[in-house]
Write a protein that holds these residues in place. Structure first.
Motif, PDB file in Angstrom:
ATOM      1  N   VAL A 178       0.851  -1.187   0.000  1.00 59.94           N
ATOM      2  CA  VAL A 178       0.000   0.000   0.000  1.00 59.94           C
ATOM      3  C   VAL A 178       0.886   1.237   0.000  1.00 59.94           C
ATOM      4  N   SER A 179       0.772   2.030  -1.069  1.00 54.22           N
ATOM      5  CA  SER A 179       1.644   3.190  -1.256  1.00 54.22           C
ATOM      6  C   SER A 179       0.840   4.447  -1.569  1.00 54.22           C
ATOM      7  N   ASN A 237      -0.963   9.206   2.822  1.00 48.78           N
ATOM      8  CA  ASN A 237      -1.154   8.684   4.172  1.00 48.78           C
ATOM      9  C   ASN A 237      -2.610   8.600   4.606  1.00 48.78           C
ATOM     10  N   HIS A 283      -4.240   5.195   3.818  1.00 55.43           N
ATOM     11  CA  HIS A 283      -3.650   3.921   4.228  1.00 55.43           C
ATOM     12  C   HIS A 283      -4.676   3.020   4.904  1.00 55.43           C
ATOM     13  N   VAL A 334      -5.331  -0.810   3.821  1.00 63.25           N
ATOM     14  CA  VAL A 334      -4.636  -1.802   4.652  1.00 63.25           C
ATOM     15  C   VAL A 334      -5.634  -2.664   5.409  1.00 63.25           C
ATOM     16  N   CYS A 390       3.014  -1.818   4.211  1.00 61.39           N
ATOM     17  CA  CYS A 390       2.473  -0.462   4.228  1.00 61.39           C
ATOM     18  C   CYS A 390       3.600   0.552   4.227  1.00 61.39           C
TER      19      CYS A 390
END
Length: 342
Positions: A56-57, A60, A63, A67, A79
């Protein structure tokens, strides 16, 4: 970073089967580069593909949803740092990791270096005695990410220099100390350069547009007190009128060390009485790890996926501790006083 992880996975002998991105050109490029199926949303990808693991990129702020959805399906997750854009979101991710059949590893890639490995082996043998203080520095002379990108937008990032690069320095300092409990933080955050019309940027990091958002800090200074009065002094900047440095200095009761964040050089400091009272320093030379940094971090994640053994390195629990410190830095900066780490 998504493409970095995908490239590393292929280099290490694994298959990249799918990717998700809201931006169509990015999806098309990814599909063509890796021979993978592309999706507009991660939910559709999770439902359609038989996956072993995901990286997961996203910015922020996104996320958590990506995730948690993966962990709920039992996927192993890699992550990007930080764990989330705020503490509450990070706590929900950590809770999901505890409940999941999969595991969550966070990309604190600076831990994977030759100097760090040698340091940690010496530490395990008691070489340093008790480590009482770490001086942690991640200072860019000029390095504000493109203004108007998600990096400078608090809603998407959760913060500025502390969230972007300070997260690495905080994790690394705590890792060198074997992750003690953090009790208290005093911090000052500053925005000194992000709004200046005369900001000089020879490196072309600073890409301002007419409607650019810059509502984050570009530097921070913090004192972090851990259990048994062990301390970390932290200096983090995107921009400063001083020489750049990634230096970390470790003080122990029996010996000390100096090394760079993610670097390969290590100096050990000792004192002795053999012959006469004296000081002596030793410097690491010779061997090195096959893979370090991002590639080494990806390698360790993928090995854990293959073996089914959750990695001891870069856990969601450690990332949650870092998030608590980040949260305390911002609370202290706003209040002008020290705050307890919650």
């Amino acid at each position: 970073m998504g493409q970095t992880h995908a490239t590393n996975a292929e280099t290490l002998g694994h298959e990249v089967v799918a990717g998700a991105d809201l931006i169509e050109p990015a999806r098309e490029e990814f599909a063509e580069t890796y021979g993978a199926t592309s999706y507009e949303g991660f939910e559709a990808m999770y439902d359609a593909e038989d996956l072993d693991a995901v990286a997961v990129s996203t910015p922020n702020a996104f996320h958590e949803e990506a995730v948690v959805a993966a962990l709920e399906r039992g996927y192993d997750v890699f992550c990007e740092k930080p764990l989330a854009s705020d503490l509450e979101s990070a706590e929900r991710i950590a809770d999901a990791a505890v409940e999941s059949e999969g595991f969550c590893m966070v990309n604190f890639h600076n831990r994977v270096s030759t100097a760090t490995e040698v340091f940690k082996d010496h530490q395990a043998e008691g070489f340093f005695g008790e480590i009482t203080h770490v001086d942690a520095n991640y200072v860019r002379r000029r390095g504000i990410p493109g203004v108007g990108s998600w990096f400078t937008n608090r809603e998407l990032s959760g913060g500025g220099a502390v969230v972007d690069i300070g997260v690495h320095a905080i994790d690394y300092a705590l890792y060198l100390m074997d992750y003690p409990d953090v009790e208290e933080v005093f911090a000052v955050t500053r925005t000194e350069f992000g709004h200046r019309d005369d900001y000089v940027d020879p490196g072309d990091w600073y890409d301002e547009t007419d409607e650019a958002v810059f509502d984050v800090e570009d530097s921070a200074t913090a004192m972090i007190r851990c259990e048994d009065d062990r301390t970390i002094s932290l200096e983090v900047t995107w921009a400063a009128n001083q020489e750049e440095t990634n230096d970390f200095v470790v003080r122990g009761t029996e010996a000390g060390a100096a090394l760079e964040l993610g670097g390969e050089e290590l100096t050990l400091y000792q004192a002795g009485t053999q012959g006469t009272d004296h000081l002596f320093d030793s410097t690491l030379t010779g061997g090195s790890l096959d893979r370090t940094g991002w590639e080494g971090s990806d390698e360790r994640f993928l090995e854990a996926v293959q073996t089914g053994e959750p990695p001891a390195l870069n856990t969601a629990e450690h990332a949650l501790t870092v998030q608590r410190v980040i949260d305390a830095i911002y609370r202290s900066g706003e209040k002008g006083t020290s705050v307890s780490v919650e």
